[in-house]
Design a protein around this motif. Sequence first.
Motif, PDB file in Angstrom:
ATOM      1  N   GLU A   1      14.702  74.951  58.502  1.00 28.21           N
ATOM      2  CA  GLU A   1      16.133  74.836  58.795  1.00 28.21           C
ATOM      3  C   GLU A   1      16.523  73.393  59.123  1.00 28.21           C
ATOM      4  O   GLU A   1      17.554  72.907  58.671  1.00 28.21           O
ATOM      5  N   GLU A   2      15.698  72.712  59.914  1.00 28.75           N
ATOM      6  CA  GLU A   2      15.981  71.312  60.262  1.00 28.75           C
ATOM      7  C   GLU A   2      15.909  70.418  59.021  1.00 28.75           C
ATOM      8  O   GLU A   2      16.716  69.505  58.877  1.00 28.75           O
ATOM      9  N   ALA A   3      14.962  70.683  58.138  1.00 29.09           N
ATOM     10  CA  ALA A   3      14.851  69.899  56.911  1.00 29.09           C
ATOM     11  C   ALA A   3      16.083  70.098  56.029  1.00 29.09           C
ATOM     12  O   ALA A   3      16.624  69.137  55.467  1.00 29.09           O
ATOM     13  N   VAL A   4      16.544  71.341  55.916  1.00 27.39           N
ATOM     14  CA  VAL A   4      17.756  71.627  55.137  1.00 27.39           C
ATOM     15  C   VAL A   4      18.947  70.898  55.744  1.00 27.39           C
ATOM     16  O   VAL A   4      19.751  70.281  55.033  1.00 27.39           O
ATOM     17  N   ASP A   5      19.076  70.928  57.062  1.00 25.02           N
ATOM     18  CA  ASP A   5      20.191  70.238  57.730  1.00 25.02           C
ATOM     19  C   ASP A   5      20.121  68.727  57.528  1.00 25.02           C
ATOM     20  O   ASP A   5      21.138  68.074  57.279  1.00 25.02           O
ATOM     21  N   LYS A   6      18.927  68.153  57.626  1.00 20.22           N
ATOM     22  CA  LYS A   6      18.772  66.708  57.411  1.00 20.22           C
ATOM     23  C   LYS A   6      19.137  66.316  55.986  1.00 20.22           C
ATOM     24  O   LYS A   6      19.823  65.318  55.762  1.00 20.22           O
ATOM     25  N   LEU A   7      18.656  67.096  55.021  1.00 18.86           N
ATOM     26  CA  LEU A   7      18.956  66.790  53.629  1.00 18.86           C
ATOM     27  C   LEU A   7      20.445  66.940  53.351  1.00 18.86           C
ATOM     28  O   LEU A   7      21.039  66.119  52.642  1.00 18.86           O
ATOM     29  N   THR A   8      21.066  67.961  53.927  1.00 17.07           N
ATOM     30  CA  THR A   8      22.507  68.144  53.764  1.00 17.07           C
ATOM     31  C   THR A   8      23.262  66.920  54.276  1.00 17.07           C
ATOM     32  O   THR A   8      24.145  66.388  53.596  1.00 17.07           O
ATOM     33  N   ARG A   9      22.905  66.446  55.462  1.00 14.60           N
ATOM     34  CA  ARG A   9      23.584  65.272  56.011  1.00 14.60           C
ATOM     35  C   ARG A   9      23.335  64.038  55.145  1.00 14.60           C
ATOM     36  O   ARG A   9      24.263  63.278  54.855  1.00 14.60           O
ATOM     37  N   ALA A  10      22.103  63.847  54.710  1.00 14.34           N
ATOM     38  CA  ALA A  10      21.786  62.680  53.881  1.00 14.34           C
ATOM     39  C   ALA A  10      22.598  62.694  52.586  1.00 14.34           C
ATOM     40  O   ALA A  10      23.133  61.661  52.171  1.00 14.34           O
ATOM     41  N   LEU A  11      22.713  63.850  51.954  1.00 11.34           N
ATOM     42  CA  LEU A  11      23.483  63.937  50.711  1.00 11.34           C
ATOM     43  C   LEU A  11      24.969  63.707  50.952  1.00 11.34           C
ATOM     44  O   LEU A  11      25.639  63.056  50.142  1.00 11.34           O
ATOM     45  N   ARG A  12      25.493  64.225  52.045  1.00 13.89           N
ATOM     46  CA  ARG A  12      26.917  64.014  52.355  1.00 13.89           C
ATOM     47  C   ARG A  12      27.221  62.547  52.617  1.00 13.89           C
ATOM     48  O   ARG A  12      28.331  62.084  52.374  1.00 13.89           O
ATOM     49  N   GLU A  13      26.245  61.817  53.132  1.00 10.70           N
ATOM     50  CA  GLU A  13      26.449  60.406  53.447  1.00 10.70           C
ATOM     51  C   GLU A  13      26.091  59.473  52.286  1.00 10.70           C
ATOM     52  O   GLU A  13      26.313  58.277  52.370  1.00 10.70           O
ATOM     53  N   THR A  14      25.568  60.029  51.207  1.00  5.91           N
ATOM     54  CA  THR A  14      25.162  59.218  50.055  1.00  5.91           C
ATOM     55  C   THR A  14      26.378  58.875  49.204  1.00  5.91           C
ATOM     56  O   THR A  14      27.215  59.730  48.929  1.00  5.91           O
ATOM     57  N   ARG A  15      26.454  57.618  48.793  1.00  9.20           N
ATOM     58  CA  ARG A  15      27.529  57.160  47.917  1.00  9.20           C
ATOM     59  C   ARG A  15      26.916  56.561  46.674  1.00  9.20           C
ATOM     60  O   ARG A  15      26.127  55.626  46.756  1.00  9.20           O
ATOM     61  N   ILE A  16      27.253  57.127  45.520  1.00 10.50           N
ATOM     62  CA  ILE A  16      26.749  56.637  44.240  1.00 10.50           C
ATOM     63  C   ILE A  16      27.947  56.423  43.332  1.00 10.50           C
ATOM     64  O   ILE A  16      28.809  57.290  43.215  1.00 10.50           O
ATOM     65  N   ARG A  17      27.993  55.273  42.701  1.00 10.72           N
ATOM     66  CA  ARG A  17      29.119  54.932  41.832  1.00 10.72           C
ATOM     67  C   ARG A  17      28.636  54.750  40.396  1.00 10.72           C
ATOM     68  O   ARG A  17      27.537  54.262  40.166  1.00 10.72           O
ATOM     69  N   GLY A  18      29.459  55.145  39.450  1.00 12.34           N
ATOM     70  CA  GLY A  18      29.222  54.824  38.057  1.00 12.34           C
ATOM     71  C   GLY A  18      28.442  55.834  37.238  1.00 12.34           C
ATOM     72  O   GLY A  18      28.421  55.732  36.020  1.00 12.34           O
ATOM     73  N   VAL A  19      27.780  56.781  37.869  1.00 12.05           N
ATOM     74  CA  VAL A  19      27.052  57.810  37.125  1.00 12.05           C
ATOM     75  C   VAL A  19      27.324  59.165  37.763  1.00 12.05           C
ATOM     76  O   VAL A  19      27.646  59.251  38.943  1.00 12.05           O
ATOM     77  N   LYS A  20      27.198  60.207  36.969  1.00 10.80           N
ATOM     78  CA  LYS A  20      27.347  61.556  37.501  1.00 10.80           C
ATOM     79  C   LYS A  20      26.101  61.908  38.305  1.00 10.80           C
ATOM     80  O   LYS A  20      25.001  61.450  37.996  1.00 10.80           O
ATOM     81  N   THR A  21      26.293  62.723  39.326  1.00 14.25           N
ATOM     82  CA  THR A  21      25.172  63.169  40.151  1.00 14.25           C
ATOM     83  C   THR A  21      25.203  64.688  40.269  1.00 14.25           C
ATOM     84  O   THR A  21      26.176  65.329  39.867  1.00 14.25           O
ATOM     85  N   ASN A  22      24.155  65.239  40.845  1.00 14.90           N
ATOM     86  CA  ASN A  22      24.137  66.676  41.108  1.00 14.90           C
ATOM     87  C   ASN A  22      24.292  66.955  42.601  1.00 14.90           C
ATOM     88  O   ASN A  22      23.909  68.013  43.086  1.00 14.90           O
ATOM     89  N   ILE A  23      24.892  66.018  43.328  1.00 16.25           N
ATOM     90  CA  ILE A  23      25.028  66.173  44.776  1.00 16.25           C
ATOM     91  C   ILE A  23      25.860  67.407  45.127  1.00 16.25           C
ATOM     92  O   ILE A  23      25.485  68.183  46.006  1.00 16.25           O
ATOM     93  N   GLY A  24      26.977  67.623  44.453  1.00 16.35           N
ATOM     94  CA  GLY A  24      27.821  68.790  44.740  1.00 16.35           C
ATOM     95  C   GLY A  24      27.065  70.095  44.534  1.00 16.35           C
ATOM     96  O   GLY A  24      27.119  71.008  45.366  1.00 16.35           O
TER      97      GLY A  24
END
Length: 101
Positions: free
Chosen positions: A34-57
Motif C-alpha cells: 500500500e505504501e509503495a502504491v501511494d509513493k508511486l501515485t505521488r511520484a507520477l502526479r508530480e512528474t512533468r513531461i513535455r513533448g511526448v505522450k505518456t501513460n501516466i493517466g
Amino acid sequence: GIRMDGGNNFTGAVISPHYDSMLAKITASALTYEEAVDKLTRALRETRIRGVKTNIGFTLNVLKHPEFRAGAATTSFIEDHPELFEFSRGGDRASKLLEYL
C-alpha cells in the motif's frame, strides 16, 4: 524510495514508431504494498513531461483501482477494466505560463 531510470533522450530527439517508446520509468519501494502504491501515485502526479505522450493517466487509473490496490489484479485486469483508458489529458500550465511571460 522512488527510482527513475531513463534511456537516451534529448531535446529534439525523434522517436520512431518502430522504437520501444519507453524513454523513462519510475519505480517505488516501501515496507508495504500500500505504501509503495501511494509513493508511486505521488511520484507520477508530480512528474512533468513535455513533448511526448505518456501513460501516466492510465497508470494512475490502475493505481487507484480498488482491485489493484487490494493486490487482487490478475493477468486479465486491463482487459477486464476498459475504463482504465478513460482519463483526462493534463494541462500544460508551465508552458502556458512561459508563453504568457
